[in-house]
Scaffold this motif. Structure first.
Motif, PDB file in Angstrom:
ATOM      1  N   TYR A 168      33.655  31.628  37.052  1.00 21.77           N
ATOM      2  CA  TYR A 168      32.448  32.251  37.562  1.00 21.77           C
ATOM      3  C   TYR A 168      32.642  33.754  37.722  1.00 21.77           C
ATOM      4  CZ  TYR A 168      28.621  33.232  40.824  1.00 21.77           C
ATOM      5  OH  TYR A 168      27.518  33.748  41.441  1.00 21.77           O
ATOM      6  N   ILE A 210      34.398  43.801  48.315  1.00 22.34           N
ATOM      7  CA  ILE A 210      35.658  43.541  49.005  1.00 22.34           C
ATOM      8  C   ILE A 210      35.708  44.437  50.228  1.00 22.34           C
ATOM      9  CG2 ILE A 210      38.178  43.637  48.837  1.00 22.34           C
ATOM     10  CD1 ILE A 210      38.015  42.898  45.998  1.00 22.34           C
ATOM     11  N   ASP A 211      35.784  43.815  51.410  1.00 14.67           N
ATOM     12  CA  ASP A 211      35.806  44.586  52.645  1.00 14.67           C
ATOM     13  C   ASP A 211      36.955  45.583  52.612  1.00 14.67           C
ATOM     14  OD1 ASP A 211      34.434  44.122  55.567  1.00 14.67           O
ATOM     15  OD2 ASP A 211      36.427  45.006  55.714  1.00 14.67           O
ATOM     16  N   PRO A 234      30.692  36.735  39.401  1.00 17.66           N
ATOM     17  CA  PRO A 234      29.530  37.021  40.246  1.00 17.66           C
ATOM     18  C   PRO A 234      28.854  38.342  39.869  1.00 17.66           C
ATOM     19  CG  PRO A 234      31.554  37.401  41.468  1.00 17.66           C
ATOM     20  CD  PRO A 234      31.951  36.859  40.132  1.00 17.66           C
ATOM     21  N   ARG A 282      27.974  40.828  41.851  1.00 19.08           N
ATOM     22  CA  ARG A 282      28.798  41.901  42.382  1.00 19.08           C
ATOM     23  C   ARG A 282      29.705  41.282  43.427  1.00 19.08           C
ATOM     24  NH1 ARG A 282      26.417  43.911  47.221  1.00 19.08           N
ATOM     25  NH2 ARG A 282      24.659  42.556  47.644  1.00 19.08           N
ATOM     26  N   LEU A 283      30.827  41.906  43.630  1.00 24.51           N
ATOM     27  CA  LEU A 283      31.790  41.369  44.576  1.00 24.51           C
ATOM     28  C   LEU A 283      32.135  42.489  45.535  1.00 24.51           C
ATOM     29  CD1 LEU A 283      33.582  38.874  45.137  1.00 24.51           C
ATOM     30  CD2 LEU A 283      35.359  40.008  43.853  1.00 24.51           C
TER      31      LEU A 283
END
Lengths: 249, 265
Positions: A70, A77-78, A72, A74-75
């Motif tokens: 998969y 990341i904190d 996504p 957008r991802l």
């Protein structure tokens, strides 16, 4: 062999129904593209397929033991979470360093293993997401607007990469795009979604028409094709999507 | 060796630091700081209930912390505004707890011991409870580590890999309740969240991967516990708060070092 079967799928958020009686199948080694305007339920459909959204009715059937890669939309990341590319590649699978290099190379990026994810450019980030999905040795790749944030030649190159991956591994690809007019020529089928399946067919037929071929982007190596359909059928629906198709074109 | 109260206190502090470090990382990554606070504050109510029904303090606080954490998790899924909700629950739980404790007239109760911890009075039995709890938390988190990390990063990514983010959230909730129950003796309910967040936040500027952040946080937490205890003994200051002060100093030093390193690069 059928990998994914969606039958009569409806999805609602509260009183808001975003998908109505959608049906589709994806076969092994097939590239299927879903197009549709914003709010047409493309992401909800993908979420229902991976099991992140519960259907209000209908069924999603995945082949037994189906491995999904998969990518996504957008991802995020904190910033408090340190994450090198190498660590991200091994997020859910134990894999060797060589396999990581190989997957990154086949996604079109190299020499990134020790970089922090937060330092990557938009294009590098999408390719790392693709590489991680490939590492799962997926039976099917699911791509949610994977070329968002890439320029036209960047997304053309990205689509060529997808094609190459399909050639090499034989995996199926199901991807979605909000760009009604830009669909990969390698798609075996295009499904037009707007809350329900408006229509589906091969883009090749449409793309061979001279008036559309004239509209191919320059310098994209033919990876971008045009797909268009006529609204000569009645949708029996009170939405204004026919209008929004034209707006997008 | 365990006859020395300082040795027992140090072991208790290190045990809590070991459990709090990896859990604290998740609290930081998932922005659950206030969630930790609410769960910890509810523990006072647990103390009152435990004393009323003559249960062990550990069981009482564990149960109430668990109920609190589950309540917050369920309500947040229904779309309540999290910061307001947690503000209401955390302080209500603390207030109800304090009122409930005041009804226990028959028992001489040192409330301060539960609010700020009583690490110097840690017994051998307490040590067993603390280290069993810490071991349970560390085991739970290392067993689910990669699933927890994936669910923290992106829920859809987790679903696609057949990981249920809701189940992982419950595992964190359980780990949090256990940590609160074992840490109450060491730093008290008011400072448990500090032991979760400050070592993890200090480790951020030094770490390059999630795992190294958890390990560095454990080292910082453990060293703060030992150094804090020593200082508390020498300067006759309250032990729990002194431990947190050392962790806070680590945060300042490492943050400044990290800032200098980044501006040099």
């Amino acid at each position: 062999m059928t990998l994914i079967t969606v039958q009569d799928l409806s999805v609602s958020y509260g009183a808001n129904t975003v998908l109505r009686r959608v049906g589709l199948t994806v076969q092994r080694n097939e590239i299927v593209t879903i197009v549709g305007p914003n709010g047409s339920g493309k992401t909800s459909l993908l979420k229902a397929i991976i099991g992140a959204v519960r259907p209000s009715s209908g069924t999603v059937t995945r082949a037994a033991g189906l491995r999904i890669g998969y990518v996504p939309q957008r991802l995020h990341i904190d910033p408090t979470l340190p994450m090198t590319v190498g660590r991200f590649m091994r997020l859910t699978n134990r894999v060797s360093r060589e396999a990581c290099h190989e997957a990154l190379a086949s996604a079109g990026v190299t020499n990134l293993l020790v970089r922090q994810m937060s330092q990557l450019s938009g294009g590098q980030f999408q390719r790392v997401l693709l590489a991680r999905a490939l590492l799962q040795r997926p039976d099917i790749l699911l791509l949610d607007e994977a070329t968002q944030g890439l320029d036209q030649s960047g997304s053309a190159a990205f689509y060529r990469q997808i094609e190459a991956v399909r050639e090499a591994t034989g995996c199926a690809v199901l991807m979605i795009s909000h760009e009604l007019h830009v669909v990969m020529s390698a798609s075996d089928r295009v499904i037009c979604l707007n809350g329900h399946v408006c229509c589906e067919g091969t883009p090749a037929v449409v793309a061979s028409a001279p008036e559309y071929r004239a509209l191919f982007g320059t310098g994209t190596g033919g990876a971008l094709a045009l797909y268009r359909h006529e609204h000569d059928h009645d949708h029996h629906s009170d939405t204004d999507h026919a209008h929004s198709h034209e707006a997008a074109e | 060796m365990l006859d020395d109260f300082m040795v027992r206190a140090s072991l208790a502090g290190i045990g809590v630091a070991l459990a709090a470090a990896p859990l604290g990382c998740f609290v930081v990554w998932r922005r659950m700081a206030y969630f930790g606070d609410a769960t910890a504050h509810a523990a006072v109510l647990g103390v009152a209930l435990a004393l009323t029904f003559e249960m062990s303090i550990f069981v009482g606080t564990l149960a109430v912390a668990l109920v609190m954490a589950l309540t917050v998790t369920l309500l947040s899924r229904r779309g309540f505004a999290m910061d307001t909700l947690l503000g209401v629950l955390a302080h209500s739980a603390l207030a109800f707890g304090l009122v409930a404790v005041s009804f226990l007239s028959g028992i001489r109760l040192d409330l301060m011991a539960y609010l700020f911890g009583d690490i110097l009075a840690v017994s051998r039995g307490d040590l067993v409870v603390i280290w069993t709890g810490a071991a349970a938390v560390v085991t739970l988190l290392s067993w689910r580590w990669s699933a927890l990390l994936t669910a923290t990063l992106n829920e859809e990514l987790a679903y696609a890999s057949r990981i249920d983010p809701k189940r992982e959230q419950l595992i964190l909730t359980l780990a949090l309740a256990i940590t609160v129950a074992v840490a109450i003796k060491v730093v008290g309910v008011l400072l448990i969240a500090a032991m979760l967040i400050i070592p993890a936040a200090s480790a951020r500027s030094l770490a390059r991967t999630p795992e190294s952040m958890a390990v560095i946080a454990a080292v910082i937490g453990g060293l703060s516990a030992v150094a804090g205890l020593r200082s508390a003994f020498v300067f006759d200051t309250p032990a729990g708060p002194t431990i947190v002060c050392f962790a806070a100093l680590c945060f300042v030093v490492f943050s400044v070092l990290g800032w200098i390193r980044r501006s040099m690069a």
